[in-house]
Design an enzyme around this catalytic site. Sequence first.
Site, mmCIF file in Angstrom:
data_model
loop_
_atom_site.group_PDB
_atom_site.id
_atom_site.type_symbol
_atom_site.label_atom_id
_atom_site.label_comp_id
_atom_site.label_asym_id
_atom_site.label_seq_id
_atom_site.Cartn_x
_atom_site.Cartn_y
_atom_site.Cartn_z
ATOM 1 N N THR A 191 0.849 -1.187 0.000
ATOM 2 C CA THR A 191 0.000 0.000 0.000
ATOM 3 C C THR A 191 0.879 1.228 0.000
ATOM 4 O O THR A 191 0.979 1.957 0.951
ATOM 5 C CB THR A 191 -0.976 0.045 1.173
ATOM 6 O OG1 THR A 191 -1.849 1.148 0.975
ATOM 7 C CG2 THR A 191 -0.319 0.159 2.487
ATOM 8 N N GLU A 277 2.964 1.148 10.425
ATOM 9 C CA GLU A 277 1.932 1.535 11.380
ATOM 10 C C GLU A 277 2.262 1.035 12.780
ATOM 11 O O GLU A 277 2.427 -0.163 13.008
ATOM 12 C CB GLU A 277 0.579 0.994 10.917
ATOM 13 C CG GLU A 277 0.032 1.748 9.721
ATOM 14 C CD GLU A 277 -1.246 1.169 9.183
ATOM 15 O OE1 GLU A 277 -1.940 1.889 8.454
ATOM 16 O OE2 GLU A 277 -1.556 0.003 9.488
ATOM 17 N N ASN A 399 -5.460 -0.224 13.068
ATOM 18 C CA ASN A 399 -6.215 -0.939 12.059
ATOM 19 C C ASN A 399 -7.570 -1.442 12.548
ATOM 20 O O ASN A 399 -8.465 -1.698 11.739
ATOM 21 C CB ASN A 399 -5.374 -2.096 11.518
ATOM 22 C CG ASN A 399 -4.310 -1.588 10.574
ATOM 23 O OD1 ASN A 399 -4.581 -1.261 9.428
ATOM 24 N ND2 ASN A 399 -3.083 -1.471 11.058
ATOM 25 N N THR A 404 -13.918 2.936 10.857
ATOM 26 C CA THR A 404 -14.904 3.625 11.682
ATOM 27 C C THR A 404 -14.347 4.854 12.372
ATOM 28 O O THR A 404 -15.092 5.680 12.849
ATOM 29 C CB THR A 404 -15.460 2.675 12.749
ATOM 30 O OG1 THR A 404 -14.369 2.139 13.506
ATOM 31 C CG2 THR A 404 -16.245 1.546 12.113
#
Length: 404
Positions: A191, A277, A399, A404
């Site tokens: 990504t 991350e 993640n 949301t």
Amino acid sequence: MQVLEDLSQPYQIIDFTWPIGFYSDGIHAGLRKHKLDLGWLYSKVPAQAAGVYTTNQFKAAPTLTTAHLIKTNHQLQAMVMNSAIANSCTGALGLKNAQLTQEIAAAQLAIDPDLVGIASTGLIGEQLPMAKLTAGIHKLALTKNDALTSAVLTTDTHSKTISVQLQLSGEIVTISGFCKGSGMIHPNMCTMLGFITTDANIQAETLQQLLSTETETTFNQITVDGDTSTNDMVVALANGLAANQLIEPATENYEKFAAAFHEIMVYLAKAIAQDGEGASKLVEVTVEHAANEADAKKVAKAIVGSNLVKAAIFGQDPNWGRLVAAIGQTDAKLDIAHLNLSLNGIPLVEQSQASNSDPKILAHSMTQHQINIVVNLNVGNARGQAWGCDLTYQYVKINANYHT
């Protein structure tokens, strides 16, 4: 005129700057709540173009669009980029919106739409808010700022940029690269979006071969979480405005340019791995004395991709059994009685058995922000590297709440 400070060096890393004839801008168009989310890159003349793309079968609309343009025309003059929305798994409307983005940007820049590439990153499955995108493109300017390098970021903690200069046939050539990538990283491609610009005079075919070759040992050797995205691409643009002699394969100028290009690719690949991350440590694995390069790269990537290895590094636990298990899971040629491992220069395993290194020294070494693991397979002369990061609680938090 730009002047290299030390002509004895093959190339020099300099402060980030766009090569001659390249311009960019980045703005907040409202795709995200507060951050920059839209930008473009422009060359005042059409540039020779090369690209490499995700191997995910669900390739996103912008990825398909740009890949087709480069394969067909071998030239681009602009790239429009957005974060927040990936425009992936969006069907016919997604492809239409990518085309519409080309047309809007082309009209703004007064160029052919077929010279406008598209890159998007962000949430999969949502359509682009075209009203916001259109209004944003109309606000973009042609500047020398680096706001674009922030506009493409998603969960990244910072922009990733590098510039290198070298002298070719008496002319100063600049190569500048930037990328985004933090999670969903597991090439063949990941990504990530990467862009390399240069004012060097080089043909698209030569540039493509160089980019494809270098990708195999750099971007395709990083992993954060084992997931391959739908939007990934690396695009290289060369507009020739440095006016150097044409860079031909198998020449001294090609070798010099390739070395500087490699520096850009390695730097950006490591920057992505380091900014994984939730990551707290960069992990670099070097495999030596493998039977062949493919085995060396395979073993290195197996180690940086192992969740057990990543968790042990986060916990600062020098559990070398995790490393051995990761190596043994590959089909690389091994001599199971003569494996050597070291961590930050400290022996872990000698001749496939535990070393006599002091556990306290090992444990202290693992508090460093970069962990260097060296694997000696003792079956040949080939070498390979891979880069990754540790697996932290923060990764799960990021993640678990991404949508949301």
